[in-house]
Motif scaffolding. Structure first.
Motif, mmCIF file in Angstrom:
data_model
loop_
_atom_site.group_PDB
_atom_site.id
_atom_site.type_symbol
_atom_site.label_atom_id
_atom_site.label_comp_id
_atom_site.label_asym_id
_atom_site.label_seq_id
_atom_site.Cartn_x
_atom_site.Cartn_y
_atom_site.Cartn_z
ATOM 1 N N ASP A 132 -25.240 32.346 -19.380
ATOM 2 C CA ASP A 132 -25.733 32.245 -17.997
ATOM 3 C C ASP A 132 -27.284 32.841 -17.776
ATOM 4 O O ASP A 132 -28.040 32.416 -17.295
ATOM 5 N N SER A 133 -27.610 33.670 -18.732
ATOM 6 C CA SER A 133 -28.926 34.459 -18.652
ATOM 7 C C SER A 133 -29.513 34.415 -19.953
ATOM 8 O O SER A 133 -28.687 34.798 -21.205
ATOM 9 N N ALA B 165 -34.982 26.342 -18.135
ATOM 10 C CA ALA B 165 -34.806 25.880 -16.799
ATOM 11 C C ALA B 165 -33.914 24.645 -16.944
ATOM 12 O O ALA B 165 -32.880 24.489 -16.114
ATOM 13 N N ARG C 43 -30.741 31.478 -16.414
ATOM 14 C CA ARG C 43 -31.620 32.313 -15.833
ATOM 15 C C ARG C 43 -32.208 33.083 -16.747
ATOM 16 O O ARG C 43 -31.772 33.634 -17.847
ATOM 17 N N GLY D 161 -36.265 26.450 -12.506
ATOM 18 C CA GLY D 161 -35.242 27.594 -12.775
ATOM 19 C C GLY D 161 -35.596 28.778 -12.139
ATOM 20 O O GLY D 161 -36.382 28.865 -11.196
ATOM 21 N N VAL D 162 -34.739 29.854 -12.500
ATOM 22 C CA VAL D 162 -34.858 31.079 -12.115
ATOM 23 C C VAL D 162 -35.298 31.912 -13.087
ATOM 24 O O VAL D 162 -34.926 32.055 -14.114
ATOM 25 N N VAL E 243 -36.213 36.322 -13.697
ATOM 26 C CA VAL E 243 -35.963 37.582 -13.080
ATOM 27 C C VAL E 243 -36.945 38.454 -13.635
ATOM 28 O O VAL E 243 -36.732 38.572 -14.941
#
Length: 68
Positions: free
Chosen positions: A2-3, A30, A35, A58-59, A61
């Motif tokens: 997921d990340s 992405a 993430r 994409g994301v 953080v």
């Protein structure tokens, strides 16, 4: 997955191939819908990866300690 956490240079360095690889990594992250979690700054190679993720839809953080 997921990340993905990427922590790398806060500078671009001397070899342009490093920035090109960072951009390619960001685009691939992405494209796979993963993430990105990275240092909070948007400078250097970390910034290149984050910008490529965001530009590719994409994301990303950013995590940074309050002291910084």
């Amino acid at each position: 997955m997921d990340s993905l956490c990427v922590f790398c240079a806060a500078t671009l360095g001397q070899d342009p191939a490093h920035a090109a690889a960072a951009r390619a990594l960001g685009r691939e992250v992405a494209a796979r819908g993963i993430r990105l979690v990275t240092g909070g700054g948007r400078v250097g190679l970390m910034g290149v990866v984050a910008d490529a993720v965001l530009e590719s839809g994409g994301v990303a953080v950013g995590v940074i300690p309050r002291a910084l």
